[in-house]
Design a protein around this motif. Sequence first.
Motif, PDB file in Angstrom:
ATOM      1  N   SER A 240       0.892  -1.284   0.031  1.00  0.00           N
ATOM      2  CA  SER A 240       0.071  -0.076  -0.040  1.00  0.00           C
ATOM      3  C   SER A 240       0.934   1.162   0.115  1.00  0.00           C
ATOM      4  O   SER A 240       1.980   1.364   0.727  1.00  0.00           O
ATOM      5  CB  SER A 240      -0.879  -0.096   1.207  1.00  0.00           C
ATOM      6  N   ALA A 241       0.835   2.168  -0.928  1.00  0.00           N
ATOM      7  CA  ALA A 241       1.619   3.454  -1.072  1.00  0.00           C
ATOM      8  C   ALA A 241       1.481   4.097   0.077  1.00  0.00           C
ATOM      9  O   ALA A 241       2.520   4.667   0.258  1.00  0.00           O
ATOM     10  CB  ALA A 241       1.278   4.131  -2.238  1.00  0.00           C
ATOM     11  N   ASN A 242       0.148   4.255   0.819  1.00  0.00           N
ATOM     12  CA  ASN A 242       0.196   5.153   1.950  1.00  0.00           C
ATOM     13  C   ASN A 242      -0.791   4.472   3.059  1.00  0.00           C
ATOM     14  O   ASN A 242      -1.412   3.568   2.805  1.00  0.00           O
ATOM     15  CB  ASN A 242      -0.214   6.576   1.757  1.00  0.00           C
ATOM     16  N   ASP A 243      -0.656   5.258   4.243  1.00  0.00           N
ATOM     17  CA  ASP A 243      -1.242   4.659   5.552  1.00  0.00           C
ATOM     18  C   ASP A 243      -3.137   4.725   5.201  1.00  0.00           C
ATOM     19  O   ASP A 243      -3.517   3.862   5.758  1.00  0.00           O
ATOM     20  CB  ASP A 243      -0.901   5.566   6.677  1.00  0.00           C
ATOM     21  N   GLY A 244      -3.391   5.866   4.701  1.00  0.00           N
ATOM     22  CA  GLY A 244      -4.837   5.982   4.629  1.00  0.00           C
ATOM     23  C   GLY A 244      -5.416   4.805   3.648  1.00  0.00           C
ATOM     24  O   GLY A 244      -6.458   4.108   4.094  1.00  0.00           O
ATOM     25  N   MET A 245      -4.722   4.513   2.741  1.00  0.00           N
ATOM     26  CA  MET A 245      -5.246   3.304   1.952  1.00  0.00           C
ATOM     27  C   MET A 245      -4.897   2.031   2.506  1.00  0.00           C
ATOM     28  O   MET A 245      -5.677   1.155   2.260  1.00  0.00           O
ATOM     29  CB  MET A 245      -4.555   3.403   0.460  1.00  0.00           C
ATOM     30  N   ALA A 246      -3.999   2.021   3.413  1.00  0.00           N
ATOM     31  CA  ALA A 246      -3.714   0.781   3.950  1.00  0.00           C
ATOM     32  C   ALA A 246      -5.065   0.424   4.879  1.00  0.00           C
ATOM     33  O   ALA A 246      -5.356  -0.782   5.012  1.00  0.00           O
ATOM     34  CB  ALA A 246      -2.356   0.830   4.975  1.00  0.00           C
ATOM     35  N   GLY A 247      -5.575   1.290   5.473  1.00  0.00           N
ATOM     36  CA  GLY A 247      -6.756   1.116   6.252  1.00  0.00           C
ATOM     37  C   GLY A 247      -7.659   0.595   5.491  1.00  0.00           C
ATOM     38  O   GLY A 247      -8.550  -0.179   6.004  1.00  0.00           O
ATOM     39  N   GLY A 248      -8.123   1.091   4.320  1.00  0.00           N
ATOM     40  CA  GLY A 248      -9.072   0.460   3.310  1.00  0.00           C
ATOM     41  C   GLY A 248      -8.642  -0.968   3.241  1.00  0.00           C
ATOM     42  O   GLY A 248      -9.517  -1.856   3.108  1.00  0.00           O
ATOM     43  N   ILE A 249      -7.519  -1.259   2.928  1.00  0.00           N
ATOM     44  CA  ILE A 249      -6.999  -2.383   2.255  1.00  0.00           C
ATOM     45  C   ILE A 249      -7.376  -3.504   3.597  1.00  0.00           C
ATOM     46  O   ILE A 249      -7.594  -4.528   3.309  1.00  0.00           O
ATOM     47  CB  ILE A 249      -5.362  -2.586   2.208  1.00  0.00           C
ATOM     48  N   ILE A 250      -7.057  -3.049   4.480  1.00  0.00           N
ATOM     49  CA  ILE A 250      -6.982  -4.057   5.851  1.00  0.00           C
ATOM     50  C   ILE A 250      -8.647  -4.279   6.416  1.00  0.00           C
ATOM     51  O   ILE A 250      -9.036  -5.437   6.603  1.00  0.00           O
ATOM     52  CB  ILE A 250      -6.303  -3.400   7.142  1.00  0.00           C
ATOM     53  N   GLN A 251      -9.346  -3.170   6.013  1.00  0.00           N
ATOM     54  CA  GLN A 251     -10.663  -3.421   6.087  1.00  0.00           C
ATOM     55  C   GLN A 251     -11.185  -4.778   5.196  1.00  0.00           C
ATOM     56  O   GLN A 251     -12.137  -5.596   5.435  1.00  0.00           O
ATOM     57  CB  GLN A 251     -11.572  -2.169   5.761  1.00  0.00           C
ATOM     58  N   ALA A 252     -10.837  -4.515   3.722  1.00  0.00           N
ATOM     59  CA  ALA A 252     -11.183  -5.559   2.822  1.00  0.00           C
ATOM     60  C   ALA A 252     -10.607  -6.907   3.359  1.00  0.00           C
ATOM     61  O   ALA A 252     -11.582  -7.886   3.174  1.00  0.00           O
ATOM     62  CB  ALA A 252     -10.772  -5.118   1.692  1.00  0.00           C
ATOM     63  N   LEU A 253      -9.399  -6.957   3.905  1.00  0.00           N
ATOM     64  CA  LEU A 253      -8.831  -8.268   4.072  1.00  0.00           C
ATOM     65  C   LEU A 253      -9.910  -8.956   5.374  1.00  0.00           C
ATOM     66  O   LEU A 253      -9.994  -9.927   5.388  1.00  0.00           O
ATOM     67  CB  LEU A 253      -7.502  -8.131   4.572  1.00  0.00           C
ATOM     68  N   LYS A 254      -9.943  -8.054   6.262  1.00  0.00           N
ATOM     69  CA  LYS A 254     -10.675  -8.646   7.580  1.00  0.00           C
ATOM     70  C   LYS A 254     -12.333  -8.844   6.922  1.00  0.00           C
ATOM     71  O   LYS A 254     -12.620 -10.069   7.610  1.00  0.00           O
ATOM     72  CB  LYS A 254     -10.742  -7.520   8.657  1.00  0.00           C
ATOM     73  N   ALA A 255     -12.894  -8.291   6.234  1.00  0.00           N
ATOM     74  CA  ALA A 255     -14.141  -8.716   5.551  1.00  0.00           C
ATOM     75  C   ALA A 255     -14.271  -9.975   5.000  1.00  0.00           C
ATOM     76  O   ALA A 255     -15.224 -10.765   5.005  1.00  0.00           O
ATOM     77  CB  ALA A 255     -14.646  -7.520   4.920  1.00  0.00           C
ATOM     78  N   ALA A 256     -12.931 -10.300   4.376  1.00  0.00           N
ATOM     79  CA  ALA A 256     -12.856 -11.449   3.744  1.00  0.00           C
ATOM     80  C   ALA A 256     -12.589 -12.573   4.695  1.00  0.00           C
ATOM     81  O   ALA A 256     -12.283 -13.914   4.187  1.00  0.00           O
ATOM     82  CB  ALA A 256     -11.986 -11.372   2.513  1.00  0.00           C
ATOM     83  N   GLY A 257     -12.550 -12.382   5.969  1.00  0.00           N
ATOM     84  CA  GLY A 257     -11.909 -13.269   7.053  1.00  0.00           C
ATOM     85  C   GLY A 257     -10.608 -13.679   6.830  1.00  0.00           C
ATOM     86  O   GLY A 257     -10.308 -14.835   7.293  1.00  0.00           O
ATOM     87  N   VAL A 258      -9.577 -12.872   6.455  1.00  0.00           N
ATOM     88  CA  VAL A 258      -8.505 -13.342   6.399  1.00  0.00           C
ATOM     89  C   VAL A 258      -7.701 -13.082   7.690  1.00  0.00           C
ATOM     90  O   VAL A 258      -7.870 -12.012   8.237  1.00  0.00           O
ATOM     91  CB  VAL A 258      -7.685 -12.390   5.275  1.00  0.00           C
ATOM     92  N   SER A 259      -7.160 -14.236   8.247  1.00  0.00           N
ATOM     93  CA  SER A 259      -6.516 -14.211   9.427  1.00  0.00           C
ATOM     94  C   SER A 259      -5.281 -15.466   9.363  1.00  0.00           C
ATOM     95  O   SER A 259      -5.561 -16.441   9.263  1.00  0.00           O
ATOM     96  CB  SER A 259      -7.582 -14.259  10.464  1.00  0.00           C
ATOM     97  N   PRO A 260      -4.072 -14.986   9.751  1.00  0.00           N
ATOM     98  CA  PRO A 260      -3.710 -13.777  10.175  1.00  0.00           C
ATOM     99  C   PRO A 260      -3.404 -12.828   8.780  1.00  0.00           C
ATOM    100  O   PRO A 260      -3.540 -13.265   7.940  1.00  0.00           O
ATOM    101  CB  PRO A 260      -2.261 -13.919  10.944  1.00  0.00           C
ATOM    102  N   LEU A 261      -3.503 -11.436   9.212  1.00  0.00           N
ATOM    103  CA  LEU A 261      -3.278 -10.553   7.831  1.00  0.00           C
ATOM    104  C   LEU A 261      -1.990 -10.872   7.265  1.00  0.00           C
ATOM    105  O   LEU A 261      -0.881 -11.101   7.982  1.00  0.00           O
ATOM    106  CB  LEU A 261      -3.611  -9.370   8.403  1.00  0.00           C
ATOM    107  N   PRO A 262      -1.900 -10.403   6.059  1.00  0.00           N
ATOM    108  CA  PRO A 262      -0.484 -10.488   5.549  1.00  0.00           C
ATOM    109  C   PRO A 262       0.334  -9.337   5.616  1.00  0.00           C
ATOM    110  O   PRO A 262      -0.379  -8.491   6.262  1.00  0.00           O
ATOM    111  CB  PRO A 262      -0.642 -10.663   4.035  1.00  0.00           C
ATOM    112  N   PRO A 263       1.594  -9.027   5.711  1.00  0.00           N
ATOM    113  CA  PRO A 263       2.208  -7.663   5.780  1.00  0.00           C
ATOM    114  C   PRO A 263       1.741  -6.695   4.772  1.00  0.00           C
ATOM    115  O   PRO A 263       1.413  -7.048   3.666  1.00  0.00           O
ATOM    116  CB  PRO A 263       3.511  -8.090   5.361  1.00  0.00           C
ATOM    117  N   VAL A 264       1.146  -5.531   5.451  1.00  0.00           N
ATOM    118  CA  VAL A 264       0.714  -4.535   4.636  1.00  0.00           C
ATOM    119  C   VAL A 264       1.626  -3.235   4.816  1.00  0.00           C
ATOM    120  O   VAL A 264       1.857  -3.042   6.024  1.00  0.00           O
ATOM    121  CB  VAL A 264      -0.843  -4.180   5.032  1.00  0.00           C
TER     122      VAL A 264
END
Length: 374
Positions: A240-264
Motif C-alpha cells: 500500500s503506497a500510504n497509510d490511508g489506503m492501508a486502512g481501506g485494504i485492511i478492512q477488505a482483508l478482514k471482511a474476507a475473513g483473512v487471518s492472520p493478515l499478510p504484511p501490509v
Amino acid sequence: MNTRMRCAAATCIASVQLVTLTACGELLPGDESSSSPAARKGDDVTIGLLLPEKDTARYEKFDHPIIEKQVEELTDGKGRLVYANAEHDAKRQSSQLRSMIADKVDTVVLDAVDAHSIAPAVRAAKDAGVHVIAYDRLAEGPIDAYIGFDNQLVGETQGKEIVDALGDAATKKSKVVMINGSPTDPNSAQLESGARSRLKLTVTIAKSYDTAGWKPSGAKAHMEEAISDLGAENIAAVYSANDGMAGGIIQALKAAGVSPLPPVTGQDAELAAVQRILTGDQYMSVYKPYTEEAATAAEMAVRISQGRNIEFEAMTSDRVDSPTAKDIRAHTVVVEPLTRRNIKSTVVKDGIFKVSEICTPKYEVACAEAGLTD
C-alpha cells in the motif's frame, strides 16, 4: 551548508540554521536569478499555501499550522500566510493559485493535486513575478524550487520491508498485490518504481492498481477485486503506497475473513497506522518528518520572498528534474521505516504523537507489549 532540525508539531519554530555567507545579497557568479540588494524586502511578506486535500491527516494537523507558525516567527509577526485547500479538485487548485497571483502574494508553497495540469498556472505565476515552491510533490512548470522526500527511496524501503517480513517464505511463488497512489501525483510513480525494484527480485507482483485521489475507499475496492481474482489464501503481502489506503485494504482483508493478515505497508506514520502497527494489523509505515519539511518550506518561502537569495540557495543545494524543467533547486528530507520496534524513537521522540494519544484504552495491551509507556 545547512543543519536540519526536527521539532515538535506544536512549536516547530526551529529554523534551518544557515552558515552566513554574506549579508549583502550579492549575485552569485553566473546566477542571473539572484537579486541585487535593491530587490530586498523586509518582514512584510505574503506567503500562499496550497494543499491538495484533507483526507490525509497530516495536512490539516501538521503542514498548515507549522508553516503558518514558522512564517510568523521568521517575520517577527509581520508576515502573512494565505491558505487554501483544493480538496482533490485540480481545477479548483489552479483557480486558487491564479487568485493568489491576482492578490500579489510574494511566494506560493504548492502541493499539487495534479502536477501536470497545474503547469499553466505556475507559468502565470512566473510571468507575474510570483515565486512558486513545489512542496511534497514535484509540480510541472517553471517552479523556483522543490522540497520533499526521495520518493524512489521511500518505495524501495517499503519493498524491502515486505521481503524482510516474508523472510524465507519470500519466493517467486509469493504473490504480492500492489495498490499504488493517484496517477496524477508524480510521487506515486516514483514510489511504485522504487518498490518494484525491490519486489521483482524476490516475489511475483500478481496485481497492480492505481488509486484515484489516494482514496481509502478506492484502495478497499481494489483489494476486494484482488481477493476475488487471486483468492485470499494466495496473497502473501500487500504493498500500500500510504497509510490511508492501508486502512481501506485492511478492512477488505478482514471482511474476507483473512487471518492472520499478510504484511501490509504504508507511508506517512498517521496515528491510526501507528496503532495498527502496534496490533499487528499493519506491518510498517514510512516516517517522513513532515514537521521538518513544513518548517523548511516556510523558511525557503520567506527567504526567497525577502530577496535573501544566498540563504535560499544554501537551503536548496540538491537538484531534481521534472518533465518540463531540469536542474531545479531542491531540498531533500531523509525518511525512516516505522515498525513496532521504533515507534518511541521516531514519532514519539519527535513530538508527532504523545504516548497518551497512541495508547488509548483499546491499545493499552499492545502498547505494554511493545514497551511503549510514558
